[in-house]
Design a protein around this motif. Structure first.
Motif, PDB file in Angstrom:
ATOM      1  N   PRO A   1      39.704  35.655   5.267  1.00 48.84           N
ATOM      2  CA  PRO A   1      38.516  34.794   5.330  1.00 48.84           C
ATOM      3  C   PRO A   1      37.601  35.112   6.508  1.00 48.84           C
ATOM      4  O   PRO A   1      36.432  34.735   6.502  1.00 48.84           O
ATOM      5  CB  PRO A   1      39.100  33.388   5.474  1.00 48.84           C
ATOM      6  N   ALA A   2      38.134  35.820   7.521  1.00 48.71           N
ATOM      7  CA  ALA A   2      37.342  36.159   8.705  1.00 48.71           C
ATOM      8  C   ALA A   2      36.871  37.607   8.687  1.00 48.71           C
ATOM      9  O   ALA A   2      36.404  38.124   9.711  1.00 48.71           O
ATOM     10  CB  ALA A   2      38.166  35.895   9.964  1.00 48.71           C
ATOM     11  N   ALA A   3      36.962  38.269   7.541  1.00 47.94           N
ATOM     12  CA  ALA A   3      36.577  39.678   7.447  1.00 47.94           C
ATOM     13  C   ALA A   3      35.098  39.862   7.760  1.00 47.94           C
ATOM     14  O   ALA A   3      34.257  39.061   7.338  1.00 47.94           O
ATOM     15  CB  ALA A   3      36.885  40.214   6.054  1.00 47.94           C
ATOM     16  N   LEU A   4      34.770  40.932   8.481  1.00 47.79           N
ATOM     17  CA  LEU A   4      33.391  41.248   8.825  1.00 47.79           C
ATOM     18  C   LEU A   4      32.958  42.517   8.091  1.00 47.79           C
ATOM     19  O   LEU A   4      33.778  43.362   7.745  1.00 47.79           O
ATOM     20  CB  LEU A   4      33.241  41.457  10.337  1.00 47.79           C
ATOM     21  N   ALA A   5      31.649  42.633   7.893  1.00 54.80           N
ATOM     22  CA  ALA A   5      31.104  43.803   7.202  1.00 54.80           C
ATOM     23  C   ALA A   5      29.882  44.315   7.957  1.00 54.80           C
ATOM     24  O   ALA A   5      29.282  43.614   8.771  1.00 54.80           O
ATOM     25  CB  ALA A   5      30.726  43.448   5.768  1.00 54.80           C
ATOM     26  N   CYS A   6      29.525  45.564   7.680  1.00 54.05           N
ATOM     27  CA  CYS A   6      28.283  46.136   8.178  1.00 54.05           C
ATOM     28  C   CYS A   6      27.492  46.637   6.976  1.00 54.05           C
ATOM     29  O   CYS A   6      28.029  46.710   5.865  1.00 54.05           O
ATOM     30  CB  CYS A   6      28.543  47.261   9.176  1.00 54.05           C
ATOM     31  N   ALA A   7      26.220  46.974   7.175  1.00 58.75           N
ATOM     32  CA  ALA A   7      25.378  47.255   6.011  1.00 58.75           C
ATOM     33  C   ALA A   7      24.349  48.344   6.281  1.00 58.75           C
ATOM     34  O   ALA A   7      23.881  48.523   7.407  1.00 58.75           O
ATOM     35  CB  ALA A   7      24.654  45.985   5.577  1.00 58.75           C
ATOM     36  N   ALA A   8      24.002  49.048   5.206  1.00 58.23           N
ATOM     37  CA  ALA A   8      22.853  49.953   5.178  1.00 58.23           C
ATOM     38  C   ALA A   8      22.088  49.651   3.903  1.00 58.23           C
ATOM     39  O   ALA A   8      22.614  49.837   2.801  1.00 58.23           O
ATOM     40  CB  ALA A   8      23.305  51.416   5.209  1.00 58.23           C
ATOM     41  N   VAL A   9      20.864  49.185   4.051  1.00 59.86           N
ATOM     42  CA  VAL A   9      20.109  48.747   2.871  1.00 59.86           C
ATOM     43  C   VAL A   9      19.096  49.783   2.392  1.00 59.86           C
ATOM     44  O   VAL A   9      18.559  49.660   1.300  1.00 59.86           O
ATOM     45  CB  VAL A   9      19.391  47.408   3.147  1.00 59.86           C
ATOM     46  N   VAL A  10      18.820  50.794   3.219  1.00 60.96           N
ATOM     47  CA  VAL A  10      17.913  51.849   2.767  1.00 60.96           C
ATOM     48  C   VAL A  10      18.701  52.785   1.853  1.00 60.96           C
ATOM     49  O   VAL A  10      19.731  53.340   2.258  1.00 60.96           O
ATOM     50  CB  VAL A  10      17.326  52.630   3.949  1.00 60.96           C
ATOM     51  N   PRO A  11      18.275  52.977   0.613  1.00 58.49           N
ATOM     52  CA  PRO A  11      19.077  53.704  -0.386  1.00 58.49           C
ATOM     53  C   PRO A  11      18.995  55.222  -0.251  1.00 58.49           C
ATOM     54  O   PRO A  11      18.394  55.916  -1.066  1.00 58.49           O
ATOM     55  CB  PRO A  11      18.465  53.232  -1.705  1.00 58.49           C
ATOM     56  N   THR A  12      19.634  55.753   0.795  1.00 61.67           N
ATOM     57  CA  THR A  12      19.578  57.197   1.021  1.00 61.67           C
ATOM     58  C   THR A  12      20.684  57.960   0.300  1.00 61.67           C
ATOM     59  O   THR A  12      20.632  59.188   0.218  1.00 61.67           O
ATOM     60  CB  THR A  12      19.649  57.497   2.526  1.00 61.67           C
ATOM     61  N   GLY A  13      21.707  57.258  -0.209  1.00 66.52           N
ATOM     62  CA  GLY A  13      22.755  57.893  -0.992  1.00 66.52           C
ATOM     63  C   GLY A  13      22.491  57.720  -2.475  1.00 66.52           C
ATOM     64  O   GLY A  13      21.374  57.403  -2.896  1.00 66.52           O
ATOM     65  N   LYS A  14      23.531  57.893  -3.270  1.00 62.88           N
ATOM     66  CA  LYS A  14      23.376  57.735  -4.719  1.00 62.88           C
ATOM     67  C   LYS A  14      24.678  57.263  -5.333  1.00 62.88           C
ATOM     68  O   LYS A  14      25.763  57.384  -4.739  1.00 62.88           O
ATOM     69  CB  LYS A  14      22.945  59.052  -5.357  1.00 62.88           C
ATOM     70  N   ALA A  15      24.575  56.723  -6.541  1.00 58.16           N
ATOM     71  CA  ALA A  15      25.738  56.233  -7.270  1.00 58.16           C
ATOM     72  C   ALA A  15      25.627  56.653  -8.725  1.00 58.16           C
ATOM     73  O   ALA A  15      24.537  56.948  -9.223  1.00 58.16           O
ATOM     74  CB  ALA A  15      25.838  54.711  -7.161  1.00 58.16           C
TER      75      ALA A  15
END
Length: 387
Positions: A111-125
């Motif tokens: 419940p205390a898990a932390l995350a980080c983020a990158a919102v600029v879509p420089t990769g691909k899926a």
């Protein structure tokens, strides 16, 4: 005082109590280029990482203005620590918009898990069976040193020529962090890059980018009574990390006026004293306007979301315009206040230089681009070229 107001007051009091602690650790934060583990632990202990987390998963499920005001207070002590708090805590709101299975997996595990983020879509899926495969490199993942999960945005090949932008949560163990954060300001945010080579993300840990942007992501049904889960993302993100710059402007004004008062008490009167007075007064006026915009717009946002009505493109554009203008004023005030420090602020450890460096790096964030935001606002009120 109702429970929500009481919780807000308590959290702000705890955030203010951390200001001298963060200030004392700020030099260490810069040297190590990361927020100290002790600071993250203090945020946990104070309950600051519970503000935007849904009550169903142990959070406080408070309004966005509580989060923004906590961030502003923390920035008075250390901008890097406040920036990391803002980015990490905001992701509790983002996760709350994901499918219930994703929330159960991540918060059920910790419940205390932390995350980080990158919102600029420089990769691909690419769509792969009951999930997606991710490839590429993303940048500026603030708080990466403390994250067990990573949030990424990428254009996705859905097959048959179809493509759409999607958001994904991956385990930090599935990616490779690249220690390339060697910068002039916000040094302690640990905003590293990340490489992903074919990591598989199950379908429940992905949502359409447009659904989060429009406030129609699955989490709006998981938490029907939590208003921010229905909020179009760009409506609220105007006040996600802007509080850091607001906090820096408040800190710069307090620091400089305190320094000048000390000099006057010691009998050191500047030769250009009247000019100094004018510059201080102009800066104070700007900082006061910044705080007025901050408080007014946040209250307006909270009330609009609680009313449950639609949030229009014009509402979003107006919110972003005011946030961007607020940052413009804060930048001017900080730069003017630094000029009053004389040559002293040339030293790397001088607090005014640290404020200036942190501000200059912070305002490079794309959400503060005045020109593009002004154009967007003008279009929503019918001021645009005919196609």
């Amino acid at each position: 005082m109702n429970k929500r107001a009481d919780a807000k007051a308590t959290l702000l009091e705890r955030a203010r109590a951390l200001i001298p602690v963060l200030a004392e650790r700020s030099a260490e934060t810069e040297r190590s280029r990361r927020v100290p583990t002790e600071t993250i632990a203090a945020f946990h202990e104070a309950g600051l990482f519970r503000v935007l987390q849904p009550a169903r998963f142990g959070g406080l499920e408070l309004d966005f203005d509580v989060f923004a005001n906590v961030t502003k207070e923390l920035a008075r002590g250390c901008a890097s620590s406040a920036w990391v708090y803002a980015v990490v805590e905001e992701l509790f709101w983002v996760l709350a918009t994901f499918p219930e299975e994703a929330q159960q997996e991540i918060w059920g595990e910790n419940p205390a898990a932390l995350a980080c983020a990158a919102v600029v879509p420089t990769g691909k899926a690419v769509k792969d069976g009951n999930g997606y495969r991710l490839h590429g490199e993303w940048h500026f993942l603030s708080g990466s040193d403390h994250a067990s999960w990573v949030f990424l945005t990428a254009p996705c090949d859905m097959g048959g020529g179809a493509r759409e932008m999607r958001n994904f949560f991956l385990r930090a163990s599935e990616v490779q962090f690249v220690d390339d954060w060697h910068v002039m300001g916000l040094v302690g945010t640990g905003s590293k890059s990340v490489k992903v080579e074919g990591a598989f993300v199950p379908v429940n840990r992905s949502v359409r980018y447009d659904d989060i942007m429009q406030g129609t992501a699955p989490g709006s049904q998981v938490h029907p009574s939590y208003a921010i889960c229905r909020a179009p993302r760009r409506y609220l993100t105007a006040f996600s990390i802007t509080p850091v710059i607001v906090g820096l402007a408040n800190r710069a004004l307090d620091l400089m006026t305190g320094t000048l008062r000390d000099r006057l008490r010691a009998g050191s009167v500047p030769d250009d004293f009247e000019i100094v007075q004018q510059k201080v007064a102009e800066s104070a006026a700007e900082v006061n306007i910044v705080n007025l915009i901050f408080d007014t717009q946040l209250q307006r946002n909270v009330e609009a979301l609680k009313a449950g009505g639609p949030i229009s493109d014009a509402d979003i554009a107006h919110n972003r315009l005011m946030a961007s203008y607020m940052i413009r004023l804060a930048k001017q005030a900080i730069e003017r206040l630094c000029s009053l420090s004389g040559s002293r602020w040339a030293f790397n450890t001088h607090p005014m230089q640290v404020i200036l460096r942190d501000m200059l790096v912070g305002v490079t964030h794309r959400s503060y681009n005045w020109e593009s935001i002004a154009r967007e606002y003008s279009r929503t009120i019918g001021i645009a070229r005919r196609e």
